[in-house]
Design a protein around this motif. Structure first.
Motif, PDB file in Angstrom:
ATOM      1  N   ARG A  68       0.839  -1.206   0.000  1.00  0.00           N
ATOM      2  CA  ARG A  68       0.000   0.000   0.000  1.00  0.00           C
ATOM      3  C   ARG A  68       0.864   1.242   0.000  1.00  0.00           C
ATOM      4  O   ARG A  68       1.918   1.306   0.635  1.00  0.00           O
ATOM      5  CB  ARG A  68      -0.908   0.027   1.235  1.00  0.00           C
ATOM      6  N   GLN A  69       0.393   2.230  -0.752  1.00  0.00           N
ATOM      7  CA  GLN A  69       1.011   3.557  -0.742  1.00  0.00           C
ATOM      8  C   GLN A  69      -0.107   4.578  -0.657  1.00  0.00           C
ATOM      9  O   GLN A  69      -0.942   4.664  -1.568  1.00  0.00           O
ATOM     10  CB  GLN A  69       1.838   3.775  -2.009  1.00  0.00           C
ATOM     11  N   GLY A  70      -0.163   5.313   0.437  1.00  0.00           N
ATOM     12  CA  GLY A  70      -1.287   6.226   0.648  1.00  0.00           C
ATOM     13  C   GLY A  70      -2.572   5.429   0.782  1.00  0.00           C
ATOM     14  O   GLY A  70      -2.649   4.484   1.560  1.00  0.00           O
ATOM     15  N   ASP A  71      -3.582   5.788   0.015  1.00  0.00           N
ATOM     16  CA  ASP A  71      -4.860   5.090   0.061  1.00  0.00           C
ATOM     17  C   ASP A  71      -4.972   4.011  -1.013  1.00  0.00           C
ATOM     18  O   ASP A  71      -6.033   3.389  -1.155  1.00  0.00           O
ATOM     19  CB  ASP A  71      -6.014   6.089  -0.120  1.00  0.00           C
ATOM     20  N   GLU A  90      10.187 -15.480   5.637  1.00  0.00           N
ATOM     21  CA  GLU A  90       9.982 -14.795   6.914  1.00  0.00           C
ATOM     22  C   GLU A  90       9.094 -13.566   6.708  1.00  0.00           C
ATOM     23  O   GLU A  90       8.198 -13.288   7.511  1.00  0.00           O
ATOM     24  CB  GLU A  90      11.326 -14.367   7.498  1.00  0.00           C
ATOM     25  N   ARG A  91       9.389 -12.830   5.650  1.00  0.00           N
ATOM     26  CA  ARG A  91       8.605 -11.628   5.367  1.00  0.00           C
ATOM     27  C   ARG A  91       7.158 -11.976   5.015  1.00  0.00           C
ATOM     28  O   ARG A  91       6.211 -11.291   5.461  1.00  0.00           O
ATOM     29  CB  ARG A  91       9.264 -10.856   4.218  1.00  0.00           C
ATOM     30  N   LEU A  92       6.955 -13.017   4.232  1.00  0.00           N
ATOM     31  CA  LEU A  92       5.605 -13.430   3.868  1.00  0.00           C
ATOM     32  C   LEU A  92       4.846 -13.926   5.092  1.00  0.00           C
ATOM     33  O   LEU A  92       3.643 -13.661   5.236  1.00  0.00           O
ATOM     34  CB  LEU A  92       5.656 -14.521   2.793  1.00  0.00           C
ATOM     35  N   ALA A  93       5.540 -14.613   5.986  1.00  0.00           N
ATOM     36  CA  ALA A  93       4.898 -15.087   7.222  1.00  0.00           C
ATOM     37  C   ALA A  93       4.419 -13.912   8.067  1.00  0.00           C
ATOM     38  O   ALA A  93       3.339 -13.968   8.674  1.00  0.00           O
ATOM     39  CB  ALA A  93       5.866 -15.958   8.018  1.00  0.00           C
ATOM     40  N   ALA A  94       5.206 -12.843   8.096  1.00  0.00           N
ATOM     41  CA  ALA A  94       4.806 -11.652   8.846  1.00  0.00           C
ATOM     42  C   ALA A  94       3.541 -11.036   8.242  1.00  0.00           C
ATOM     43  O   ALA A  94       2.658 -10.559   8.975  1.00  0.00           O
ATOM     44  CB  ALA A  94       5.935 -10.631   8.864  1.00  0.00           C
ATOM     45  N   ARG A  99      -2.715 -10.695   8.716  1.00  0.00           N
ATOM     46  CA  ARG A  99      -4.068 -11.115   8.347  1.00  0.00           C
ATOM     47  C   ARG A  99      -4.761 -11.781   9.544  1.00  0.00           C
ATOM     48  O   ARG A  99      -5.944 -11.549   9.793  1.00  0.00           O
ATOM     49  CB  ARG A  99      -4.028 -12.106   7.180  1.00  0.00           C
ATOM     50  N   HIS A 100      -4.006 -12.627  10.255  1.00  0.00           N
ATOM     51  CA  HIS A 100      -4.590 -13.337  11.396  1.00  0.00           C
ATOM     52  C   HIS A 100      -5.017 -12.369  12.491  1.00  0.00           C
ATOM     53  O   HIS A 100      -5.974 -12.643  13.225  1.00  0.00           O
ATOM     54  CB  HIS A 100      -3.593 -14.354  11.947  1.00  0.00           C
ATOM     55  N   ARG A 101      -4.310 -11.263  12.632  1.00  0.00           N
ATOM     56  CA  ARG A 101      -4.707 -10.264  13.612  1.00  0.00           C
ATOM     57  C   ARG A 101      -5.942  -9.499  13.153  1.00  0.00           C
ATOM     58  O   ARG A 101      -6.787  -9.096  13.962  1.00  0.00           O
ATOM     59  CB  ARG A 101      -3.559  -9.285  13.882  1.00  0.00           C
ATOM     60  N   TYR A 164     -15.028  -3.515   7.259  1.00  0.00           N
ATOM     61  CA  TYR A 164     -13.640  -3.333   6.813  1.00  0.00           C
ATOM     62  C   TYR A 164     -12.738  -2.964   7.993  1.00  0.00           C
ATOM     63  O   TYR A 164     -13.090  -2.143   8.836  1.00  0.00           O
ATOM     64  CB  TYR A 164     -13.540  -2.238   5.753  1.00  0.00           C
ATOM     65  N   VAL A 165     -11.558  -3.594   8.030  1.00  0.00           N
ATOM     66  CA  VAL A 165     -10.541  -3.286   9.030  1.00  0.00           C
ATOM     67  C   VAL A 165      -9.226  -3.053   8.293  1.00  0.00           C
ATOM     68  O   VAL A 165      -8.814  -3.863   7.454  1.00  0.00           O
ATOM     69  CB  VAL A 165     -10.365  -4.436  10.050  1.00  0.00           C
ATOM     70  N   HIS A 166      -8.577  -1.957   8.606  1.00  0.00           N
ATOM     71  CA  HIS A 166      -7.299  -1.608   7.969  1.00  0.00           C
ATOM     72  C   HIS A 166      -6.238  -2.639   8.331  1.00  0.00           C
ATOM     73  O   HIS A 166      -6.222  -3.183   9.434  1.00  0.00           O
ATOM     74  CB  HIS A 166      -6.856  -0.225   8.442  1.00  0.00           C
ATOM     75  N   ARG A 167      -5.322  -2.914   7.389  1.00  0.00           N
ATOM     76  CA  ARG A 167      -4.218  -3.840   7.640  1.00  0.00           C
ATOM     77  C   ARG A 167      -2.905  -3.186   7.267  1.00  0.00           C
ATOM     78  O   ARG A 167      -2.807  -2.510   6.237  1.00  0.00           O
ATOM     79  CB  ARG A 167      -4.397  -5.117   6.814  1.00  0.00           C
ATOM     80  N   GLU A 168      -1.892  -3.372   8.107  1.00  0.00           N
ATOM     81  CA  GLU A 168      -0.573  -2.830   7.819  1.00  0.00           C
ATOM     82  C   GLU A 168       0.067  -3.611   6.672  1.00  0.00           C
ATOM     83  O   GLU A 168       0.121  -4.840   6.707  1.00  0.00           O
ATOM     84  CB  GLU A 168       0.322  -2.904   9.055  1.00  0.00           C
TER      85      GLU A 168
END
Length: 282
Positions: A68-71, A90-94, A99-101, A164-168
């Motif tokens: 994501r960049q901006g919106d 490792e990065r993909l697992a993060a 998603r699980h959160r 909808y819930v925002h995801r990092e």
């Protein structure tokens, strides 16, 4: 006529068919080479390689990384990468952990709307570590709360909708770097998702190229002829590789078929040698 399909999903992310089942459909459609590009996971590739050997289909190791960049959310496809690379996984697992959160929060919002749904049901339906909104959409479909995955997103799951819930997510530049670190090629998926005018899209893709982008998905199931021509021109102007694929998912996108999209998709198999040549130069 041989076909190429470089954008497919399986039960290892949000597809409804196993890699073997996807490859069986690919063989029936005349596909001679394909890429399994599951979301934020590469665990379906070994089964695909084994099935490909049996069915005579070449497998291009791939992945699709959300960023994501901006919106604006960008999906970056990785091709010809070292899918066993420890740092990449490792990065993909993060990303999957994020998603699980997020997913239980989405389910809680749906429950607050009076919908009888539980996260254990979603996880069981997914049967994978890469659980996402499409699995929640499938659960809503099975409960007959919605008529389709699109209906689920339009009513509940898309940005600005009640559940909808925002995801990092990483930036596109980071997603591109992750793919390069795994010795792969980074390609912008379905550019129509980038909500911008033609001039603005050129600027966006030019910036992505400055960040290391290698290609753009020109041939895609929902692209019109005009859009395909526009993206071909964009790729030529910016010196980007051209790719294409159906974005097959199965149940959640029943109108999209392996290899042919909505029936008119044709990804030239001549694109694959260029992809391989570029990967060999990395």
């Amino acid at each position: 006529m041989s076909r190429l399909d470089l954008h497919l999903h399986t039960t290892h992310s949000d597809g409804s068919l196993t890699p073997t089942e996807v490859l069986t459909l690919a063989q029936q459609a005349g596909v001679t080479a394909l890429a399994i590009t599951d979301h934020d996971i590469t665990s379906g590739i070994p089964e695909a390689i084994a099935a490909g050997r049996h069915l005579g289909i070449e497998i291009v190791p791939g992945v699709e990384i959300s960023s994501r960049q901006g919106d604006t959310e960008f999906h970056i496809l990785g091709y010809c990468l070292d899918w066993q690379d420890a740092r990449l996984n490792e990065r993909l697992a993060a990303l999957r952990d994020s998603r699980h959160r997020r997913n239980p929060q989405i389910v809680e919002r749906l429950q607050s709307l009076g919908i009888d749904i539980h996260y254990d049901e979603v996880r069981a339906l997914a049967g994978t570590d890469a659980v996402g909104r499409p699995h929640i959409a499938r659960a809503l479909m099975e409960k007959q709360v919605v008529t389709s995955a699109r209906d689920a997103f339009d009513r509940f799951l898309a940005v600005g909708k009640p559940a909808y819930v925002h995801r990092e997510l990483p930036s596109p530049a980071d997603a591109i770097a992750w793919i390069h670190d795994a010795h792969g090629l980074a390609v912008l998926a379905h550019p129509t998702w980038v909500r911008a005018s033609s001039d603005r899209l050129f600027d966006v893709v030019r910036q992505l190229k400055a960040d290391g982008l290698d290609g753009i998905e020109v041939h895609y199931s929902t692209h019109s002829r005009q859009q395909t021509r526009e993206y071909l021109s964009l790729a030529k102007q910016l010196g980007l590789l051209v790719t294409g694929g159906s974005d097959f998912h199965g149940v959640t996108k029943p109108e999209i078929e392996v290899g042919v999209g909505k029936g008119t998709l044709h990804v030239p198999d001549s694109l694959l040698p260029k992809l391989k040549e570029a990967a060999a130069r990395l």
